[in-house]
Scaffold this motif. Sequence first.
Motif, PDB file in Angstrom:
ATOM      1  N   ALA A   1       0.790  -1.201  -0.101  1.00  0.00           N
ATOM      2  CA  ALA A   1       0.158   0.029  -0.042  1.00  0.00           C
ATOM      3  C   ALA A   1       0.774   1.298  -0.057  1.00  0.00           C
ATOM      4  CB  ALA A   1      -0.852   0.209   1.097  1.00  0.00           C
ATOM      5  N   MET A   2       2.107   1.256   0.028  1.00  0.00           N
ATOM      6  CA  MET A   2       2.862   2.460  -0.147  1.00  0.00           C
ATOM      7  C   MET A   2       4.239   2.076  -0.874  1.00  0.00           C
ATOM      8  SD  MET A   2       4.922   2.509   3.694  1.00  0.00           S
ATOM      9  CE  MET A   2       3.102   2.901   4.580  1.00  0.00           C
ATOM     10  N   SER A   3       4.685   2.803  -1.754  1.00  0.00           N
ATOM     11  CA  SER A   3       5.665   2.816  -2.674  1.00  0.00           C
ATOM     12  C   SER A   3       6.713   3.577  -1.927  1.00  0.00           C
ATOM     13  CB  SER A   3       5.451   3.387  -4.221  1.00  0.00           C
ATOM     14  OG  SER A   3       4.274   2.874  -4.569  1.00  0.00           O
ATOM     15  N   VAL A   4       6.627   4.544  -1.087  1.00  0.00           N
ATOM     16  CA  VAL A   4       7.450   5.346  -0.459  1.00  0.00           C
ATOM     17  C   VAL A   4       6.993   5.429   1.075  1.00  0.00           C
ATOM     18  CG1 VAL A   4       8.604   7.767  -0.303  1.00  0.00           C
ATOM     19  CG2 VAL A   4       8.172   6.698  -2.584  1.00  0.00           C
TER      20      VAL A   4
ATOM     21  N   ARG B   1      13.941  -3.561   3.735  1.00  0.00           N
ATOM     22  CA  ARG B   1      13.865  -4.963   3.534  1.00  0.00           C
ATOM     23  C   ARG B   1      12.663  -5.095   2.789  1.00  0.00           C
ATOM     24  NH1 ARG B   1      14.910  -5.640   9.253  1.00  0.00           N
ATOM     25  NH2 ARG B   1      12.663  -5.797   9.667  1.00  0.00           N
ATOM     26  N   ALA B   2      11.716  -4.410   2.354  1.00  0.00           N
ATOM     27  CA  ALA B   2      10.776  -4.386   1.388  1.00  0.00           C
ATOM     28  C   ALA B   2      10.985  -3.816   0.313  1.00  0.00           C
ATOM     29  CB  ALA B   2       9.368  -3.836   2.042  1.00  0.00           C
ATOM     30  N   GLY B   3      12.367  -3.188   0.096  1.00  0.00           N
ATOM     31  CA  GLY B   3      12.685  -2.567  -1.132  1.00  0.00           C
ATOM     32  C   GLY B   3      12.067  -1.021  -1.345  1.00  0.00           C
ATOM     33  N   VAL B   4      11.645  -0.548  -0.300  1.00  0.00           N
ATOM     34  CA  VAL B   4      10.993   0.895  -0.379  1.00  0.00           C
ATOM     35  C   VAL B   4      11.978   1.830   0.304  1.00  0.00           C
ATOM     36  CG1 VAL B   4       8.952   1.970   0.500  1.00  0.00           C
ATOM     37  CG2 VAL B   4       8.845  -0.485  -0.550  1.00  0.00           C
ATOM     38  N   PRO B   5      12.054   3.061  -0.446  1.00  0.00           N
ATOM     39  CA  PRO B   5      12.758   4.126   0.338  1.00  0.00           C
ATOM     40  C   PRO B   5      11.826   4.801   1.312  1.00  0.00           C
ATOM     41  CG  PRO B   5      11.831   4.729  -1.849  1.00  0.00           C
ATOM     42  CD  PRO B   5      11.511   3.166  -1.882  1.00  0.00           C
ATOM     43  N   ILE B   6      12.460   5.528   1.947  1.00  0.00           N
ATOM     44  CA  ILE B   6      11.997   6.499   3.060  1.00  0.00           C
ATOM     45  C   ILE B   6      12.184   7.626   2.610  1.00  0.00           C
ATOM     46  CG2 ILE B   6      12.337   4.819   5.159  1.00  0.00           C
ATOM     47  CD1 ILE B   6      14.014   6.851   6.202  1.00  0.00           C
TER      48      ILE B   6
END
Length: 388
Positions: A277-280, A302-307
Amino acid sequence: MPLQSVETFVVRHTDQGHLDLDDEGLPDRPYDLDNFGRFYPTGLEALFVRIETTDGEVAWGEAQAPAGPEAVQSVIDRLLGPFLLTRDSLEPVACHDAMVDAMSVRGHSYGYYADAVAALDVALWDLAGKRYGASVAELLGGRRRERLPAYLSGLRADSLDERVSAAEAAIDEGFEGVKLYLRHDPVTEREAVETIREAVGPNPELFTDLFWAYDLPSATRMGDLLAEVDAAWMEAPLGATERDAHARLAKAVDVPVAVGEPFRTAEQFEDWLSAGAMSVAQPDVPRTGLTGGRRVADLADRAGVPIAPHLGGSFGLGMVATWHLSAAVDNAMIQEHQQRWYDASQDFLDDVTVESGQAVLPDGPGLGVTVDTDALAEYTDDSALVER
């Protein structure tokens, strides 16, 4: 050394309030409603916390409390301040988890209690850095960078021409992008989106904030428009609790979906990350604390998502705490810069610096920020002291 005292300060600055506020507001209170019926202060306000050990070491933290910081103050004054005074060890992670556990069975994972935990957590990390002679970033994992790219959040002007000028000025100053606030249907917003993209050129990032204002069909249409101008993300597009709809939206559009502002815990982020539900991911450190923010960064990585940390209603202490988190992790994408909050912070804080469009990590131990207590007193609406 244990704590000698915990002191809180309700800080109010008479800067301009949020966009699109109802002029009538609440009777005898400094709050208006926006055009979606949400509370916002007529100026700027937050809560500072000052902790002091029995040997005289002082540290500071901040909670983002955009409406009713006295509620956060009361939680600290009545519960968490006295609780920390009983502890011999002030190790930040252990204290954070103990504060959370003290109310977890009652469901206090959101709201003012969580914000109070966050403020004290930031202060405890500031204290730990001062004790060890290291910056908070070093304690969180290492100072991977000294300067952090930033974007200017919001173009606060009435006319499109003024917003274009503000966007061009931000890019000329060195910011990597600007963020547009979008509140209307895609047809109405098309001119602004296309005009500002053309004005700044193809390379600067164009971020957008949709203020949780859309449903799935209209957000999907907005996503199609934003894909046309190569927008960096669409932030907060749907209702703040609509996880599954955000996941469907993320699959349906070619623009990353950025979410995180309302969350306080790593578990809340993990739920949305697992659902796609979130890409960033956008942890807000004056709401998650540094302990929670670091955990969110690890989960996202770990999910491959940037902050891309959210930074809304926060004076300089919350800003700098956010920069320390971003400097200590590899998956930090960019910093949000709120110019009016930054300008207000300069009135009572030293060593909070944004230069050439980049956030400059302070050099000193802890947060590396100095609070001018005499100047802060001019903006303090209320204070409370708990001491042993």
